[in-house]
Design a protein around this motif. Structure first.
Motif, PDB file in Angstrom:
ATOM      1  N   LEU A 281      12.468  80.405  76.149  1.00 38.85           N
ATOM      2  CA  LEU A 281      11.867  80.678  77.444  1.00 38.85           C
ATOM      3  C   LEU A 281      12.506  79.864  78.563  1.00 38.85           C
ATOM      4  CD1 LEU A 281       8.105  80.789  76.389  1.00 38.85           C
ATOM      5  CD2 LEU A 281       9.855  82.577  76.247  1.00 38.85           C
ATOM      6  N   PRO A 282      12.437  80.381  79.794  1.00 37.33           N
ATOM      7  CA  PRO A 282      12.953  79.610  80.929  1.00 37.33           C
ATOM      8  C   PRO A 282      11.980  78.509  81.318  1.00 37.33           C
ATOM      9  CG  PRO A 282      11.972  81.622  81.717  1.00 37.33           C
ATOM     10  CD  PRO A 282      11.910  81.677  80.210  1.00 37.33           C
ATOM     11  N   LYS A 283      12.478  77.559  82.066  1.00 41.72           N
ATOM     12  CA  LYS A 283      11.624  76.487  82.570  1.00 41.72           C
ATOM     13  C   LYS A 283      11.530  76.631  84.078  1.00 41.72           C
ATOM     14  CE  LYS A 283      15.598  73.459  82.269  1.00 41.72           C
ATOM     15  NZ  LYS A 283      16.445  73.461  81.120  1.00 41.72           N
ATOM     16  N   GLY A 284      10.613  75.898  84.684  1.00 42.49           N
ATOM     17  CA  GLY A 284      10.498  75.890  86.131  1.00 42.49           C
ATOM     18  C   GLY A 284       9.178  76.425  86.633  1.00 42.49           C
ATOM     19  N   LYS A 285       8.678  75.783  87.664  1.00 41.22           N
ATOM     20  CA  LYS A 285       7.430  76.205  88.296  1.00 41.22           C
ATOM     21  C   LYS A 285       7.542  77.666  88.717  1.00 41.22           C
ATOM     22  CE  LYS A 285       4.187  75.125  91.898  1.00 41.22           C
ATOM     23  NZ  LYS A 285       4.072  74.807  93.287  1.00 41.22           N
ATOM     24  N   GLY A 286       6.494  78.420  88.441  1.00 38.82           N
ATOM     25  CA  GLY A 286       6.446  79.823  88.848  1.00 38.82           C
ATOM     26  C   GLY A 286       6.985  80.800  87.832  1.00 38.82           C
ATOM     27  N   THR A 287       7.708  80.331  86.799  1.00 36.00           N
ATOM     28  CA  THR A 287       8.244  81.276  85.814  1.00 36.00           C
ATOM     29  C   THR A 287       7.120  81.824  84.947  1.00 36.00           C
ATOM     30  OG1 THR A 287       8.779  79.505  84.255  1.00 36.00           O
ATOM     31  CG2 THR A 287      10.539  80.231  85.744  1.00 36.00           C
ATOM     32  N   TRP A 288       7.212  83.112  84.637  1.00 33.64           N
ATOM     33  CA  TRP A 288       6.158  83.819  83.901  1.00 33.64           C
ATOM     34  C   TRP A 288       6.794  84.841  82.958  1.00 33.64           C
ATOM     35  CZ3 TRP A 288       2.386  87.510  86.940  1.00 33.64           C
ATOM     36  CH2 TRP A 288       1.424  88.036  86.074  1.00 33.64           C
TER      37      TRP A 288
ATOM     38  N   MET B 170       1.964 102.620  72.097  1.00 34.98           N
ATOM     39  CA  MET B 170       2.332 101.687  73.164  1.00 34.98           C
ATOM     40  C   MET B 170       3.838 101.483  73.178  1.00 34.98           C
ATOM     41  SD  MET B 170      -0.553  98.774  73.327  1.00 34.98           S
ATOM     42  CE  MET B 170      -2.285  99.133  73.086  1.00 34.98           C
ATOM     43  N   TYR B 171       4.342 101.186  74.373  1.00 35.78           N
ATOM     44  CA  TYR B 171       5.761 100.879  74.514  1.00 35.78           C
ATOM     45  C   TYR B 171       5.934  99.371  74.719  1.00 35.78           C
ATOM     46  CZ  TYR B 171       4.877 101.255  79.610  1.00 35.78           C
ATOM     47  OH  TYR B 171       4.399 101.112  80.893  1.00 35.78           O
ATOM     48  N   ILE B 172       7.161  98.907  74.573  1.00 35.63           N
ATOM     49  CA  ILE B 172       7.483  97.480  74.617  1.00 35.63           C
ATOM     50  C   ILE B 172       7.947  97.092  76.028  1.00 35.63           C
ATOM     51  CG2 ILE B 172       9.030  95.687  73.719  1.00 35.63           C
ATOM     52  CD1 ILE B 172       9.224  97.424  71.131  1.00 35.63           C
ATOM     53  N   ILE B 173       7.497  95.922  76.473  1.00 36.61           N
ATOM     54  CA  ILE B 173       7.936  95.385  77.756  1.00 36.61           C
ATOM     55  C   ILE B 173       8.370  93.926  77.572  1.00 36.61           C
ATOM     56  CG2 ILE B 173       7.291  94.825  80.132  1.00 36.61           C
ATOM     57  CD1 ILE B 173       5.123  96.959  79.961  1.00 36.61           C
ATOM     58  N   LEU B 174       9.514  93.597  78.126  1.00 38.53           N
ATOM     59  CA  LEU B 174       9.975  92.214  78.285  1.00 38.53           C
ATOM     60  C   LEU B 174      10.109  92.005  79.780  1.00 38.53           C
ATOM     61  CD1 LEU B 174      12.982  92.015  75.800  1.00 38.53           C
ATOM     62  CD2 LEU B 174      10.705  91.081  75.460  1.00 38.53           C
ATOM     63  N   ASP B 175       9.561  90.923  80.294  1.00 37.92           N
ATOM     64  CA  ASP B 175       9.738  90.689  81.715  1.00 37.92           C
ATOM     65  C   ASP B 175       9.777  89.212  82.033  1.00 37.92           C
ATOM     66  OD1 ASP B 175       6.995  89.697  82.443  1.00 37.92           O
ATOM     67  OD2 ASP B 175       6.402  91.720  81.914  1.00 37.92           O
ATOM     68  N   LEU B 176      10.384  88.939  83.177  1.00 42.28           N
ATOM     69  CA  LEU B 176      10.350  87.610  83.773  1.00 42.28           C
ATOM     70  C   LEU B 176       9.832  87.813  85.181  1.00 42.28           C
ATOM     71  CD1 LEU B 176      10.782  84.597  83.856  1.00 42.28           C
ATOM     72  CD2 LEU B 176      13.200  85.006  84.407  1.00 42.28           C
ATOM     73  N   TRP B 177       8.558  87.526  85.364  1.00 41.79           N
ATOM     74  CA  TRP B 177       7.909  87.628  86.654  1.00 41.79           C
ATOM     75  C   TRP B 177       7.656  86.211  87.167  1.00 41.79           C
ATOM     76  CZ3 TRP B 177       3.685  91.839  85.362  1.00 41.79           C
ATOM     77  CH2 TRP B 177       4.312  93.060  85.115  1.00 41.79           C
ATOM     78  N   PHE B 178       7.120  86.133  88.354  1.00 41.15           N
ATOM     79  CA  PHE B 178       6.901  84.833  88.984  1.00 41.15           C
ATOM     80  C   PHE B 178       5.517  84.781  89.604  1.00 41.15           C
ATOM     81  CE2 PHE B 178      11.356  85.540  88.690  1.00 41.15           C
ATOM     82  CZ  PHE B 178      11.821  84.337  88.207  1.00 41.15           C
ATOM     83  N   GLY B 179       4.885  83.602  89.514  1.00 42.37           N
ATOM     84  CA  GLY B 179       3.575  83.406  90.118  1.00 42.37           C
ATOM     85  C   GLY B 179       2.477  83.346  89.087  1.00 42.37           C
ATOM     86  N   SER B 180       1.337  83.935  89.432  1.00 45.93           N
ATOM     87  CA  SER B 180       0.137  83.932  88.604  1.00 45.93           C
ATOM     88  C   SER B 180      -0.244  82.484  88.267  1.00 45.93           C
ATOM     89  CB  SER B 180       0.330  84.790  87.359  1.00 45.93           C
ATOM     90  OG  SER B 180      -0.888  84.958  86.671  1.00 45.93           O
TER      91      SER B 180
ATOM     92  N   PRO C  16      -4.546 100.217  77.991  1.00 44.37           N
ATOM     93  CA  PRO C  16      -4.570  99.294  76.848  1.00 44.37           C
ATOM     94  C   PRO C  16      -3.304  98.436  76.829  1.00 44.37           C
ATOM     95  CG  PRO C  16      -4.161 101.540  76.110  1.00 44.37           C
ATOM     96  CD  PRO C  16      -4.446 101.619  77.573  1.00 44.37           C
ATOM     97  N   GLU C  17      -3.481  97.178  76.404  1.00 46.82           N
ATOM     98  CA  GLU C  17      -2.378  96.215  76.480  1.00 46.82           C
ATOM     99  C   GLU C  17      -2.547  95.137  75.418  1.00 46.82           C
ATOM    100  OE1 GLU C  17      -1.230  92.845  79.806  1.00 46.82           O
ATOM    101  OE2 GLU C  17      -1.985  94.785  80.494  1.00 46.82           O
ATOM    102  N   MET C  18      -1.438  94.746  74.819  1.00 48.30           N
ATOM    103  CA  MET C  18      -1.400  93.602  73.911  1.00 48.30           C
ATOM    104  C   MET C  18      -0.334  92.644  74.408  1.00 48.30           C
ATOM    105  SD  MET C  18      -1.660  95.220  70.127  1.00 48.30           S
ATOM    106  CE  MET C  18      -2.348  96.852  69.990  1.00 48.30           C
ATOM    107  N   ASP C  19      -0.763  91.511  74.926  1.00 47.35           N
ATOM    108  CA  ASP C  19       0.170  90.484  75.383  1.00 47.35           C
ATOM    109  C   ASP C  19       0.497  89.597  74.185  1.00 47.35           C
ATOM    110  OD1 ASP C  19      -0.062  91.473  77.991  1.00 47.35           O
ATOM    111  OD2 ASP C  19      -1.785  90.199  78.400  1.00 47.35           O
ATOM    112  N   ILE C  20       1.675  89.768  73.638  1.00 45.51           N
ATOM    113  CA  ILE C  20       2.087  89.004  72.470  1.00 45.51           C
ATOM    114  C   ILE C  20       2.423  87.570  72.884  1.00 45.51           C
ATOM    115  CG2 ILE C  20       3.764  88.878  70.582  1.00 45.51           C
ATOM    116  CD1 ILE C  20       4.034  92.012  70.982  1.00 45.51           C
ATOM    117  N   MET C  21       3.029  87.440  74.077  1.00 49.06           N
ATOM    118  CA  MET C  21       3.363  86.124  74.601  1.00 49.06           C
ATOM    119  C   MET C  21       3.441  86.207  76.119  1.00 49.06           C
ATOM    120  SD  MET C  21       5.915  84.187  76.160  1.00 49.06           S
ATOM    121  CE  MET C  21       7.323  85.256  76.005  1.00 49.06           C
ATOM    122  N   GLU C  22       2.682  85.338  76.786  1.00 47.67           N
ATOM    123  CA  GLU C  22       2.802  85.131  78.229  1.00 47.67           C
ATOM    124  C   GLU C  22       2.794  83.623  78.453  1.00 47.67           C
ATOM    125  OE1 GLU C  22       0.883  88.117  81.252  1.00 47.67           O
ATOM    126  OE2 GLU C  22      -0.616  87.487  79.788  1.00 47.67           O
ATOM    127  N   ALA C  23       3.867  83.097  79.035  1.00 47.89           N
ATOM    128  CA  ALA C  23       3.953  81.650  79.248  1.00 47.89           C
ATOM    129  C   ALA C  23       4.033  81.343  80.738  1.00 47.89           C
ATOM    130  CB  ALA C  23       5.171  81.080  78.523  1.00 47.89           C
TER     131      ALA C  23
END
Length: 190
Positions: free
Chosen positions: A42-49, A152-162, A63-70
């Motif tokens: 995973l990336p580091k840094g404030k705001g990385t999601w 369900m389909y697969i999603i990989l993302d790098l968002w910011f905030g939350s 419907p959603e299954m969050d396998i990993m959210e950091a």
């Protein structure tokens, strides 16, 4: 892609704002039940999601299954080093049935005890008709007993905030701070 790994890194747009990146299999691949696994650093840094999740949008349901959210910059989700850079150590696994807004069926904050940006780790879910079991490096971390039957389909993302806060000058940008994915695999049950 570099050396066989997918790299998604924090980057600013022309106005200086960080922008979200998403890769998904919507319209290309979906599956009901099975074992889904990702090996990533995973990336580091404030705001990385960074996240790895399964999602569907049948009609009005979501419907959603969050396998990993950091959330590296979130309170209690990691630590800040002497340079002021936030590192993720904890991530969330969540099940959303999707029948109405915020219908959470299960949630677990898992403290791995290690810096998730320092090495590769495995994040997985075993999705059965009436149960979802989540794993970190092969260790069971959460079981949710709820029926979910939508492909369900697969999603990989790098968002910011939350929960990670707003990225700032301490958030490293560029390829050296990638959400680095060695593989994503999906198995069907026999």
């Amino acid at each position: 892609m570099e050396n066989g790994a997918l790299k998604i890194w924090p980057q600013r747009d022309a106005s200086g704002n960080f922008f979200n990146r998403t890769i998904d299999t919507d319209g290309k691949y979906a599956q009901t039940y099975g074992y889904f696994e990702m090996e990533a650093k995973l990336p580091k840094g404030k705001g990385t999601w960074p996240a790895f999740w399964l999602f569907a949008h049948p009609g009005d349901r979501r419907p959603e299954m969050d396998i990993m959210e950091a959330y590296a910059g979130g309170n209690g989700w990691g630590y800040t080093d002497a340079s002021g850079i936030a590192h993720p150590t904890t991530y969330g696994a969540t099940v959303w049935v999707g029948d109405y807004a915020n219908h959470q069926a299960g949630f677990k904050m898992y403290d791995s005890g290690v810096d998730l940006s320092a090495a590769f780790h495995n994040y997985a879910v075993k999705w059965e008709a009436n149960k979802q079991t989540y794993y970190f490096d092969g260790k069971e971390v959460l079981t949710v007993n709820v029926a979910m039957a939508d492909p369900m389909y697969i999603i990989l993302d790098l968002w910011f905030g939350s929960a990670s806060g707003t990225p700032d000058g301490t958030t490293p940008t560029g390829k050296t701070n990638s959400y680095e994915v060695n593989y994503v695999r999906a198995w069907k049950f026999k």
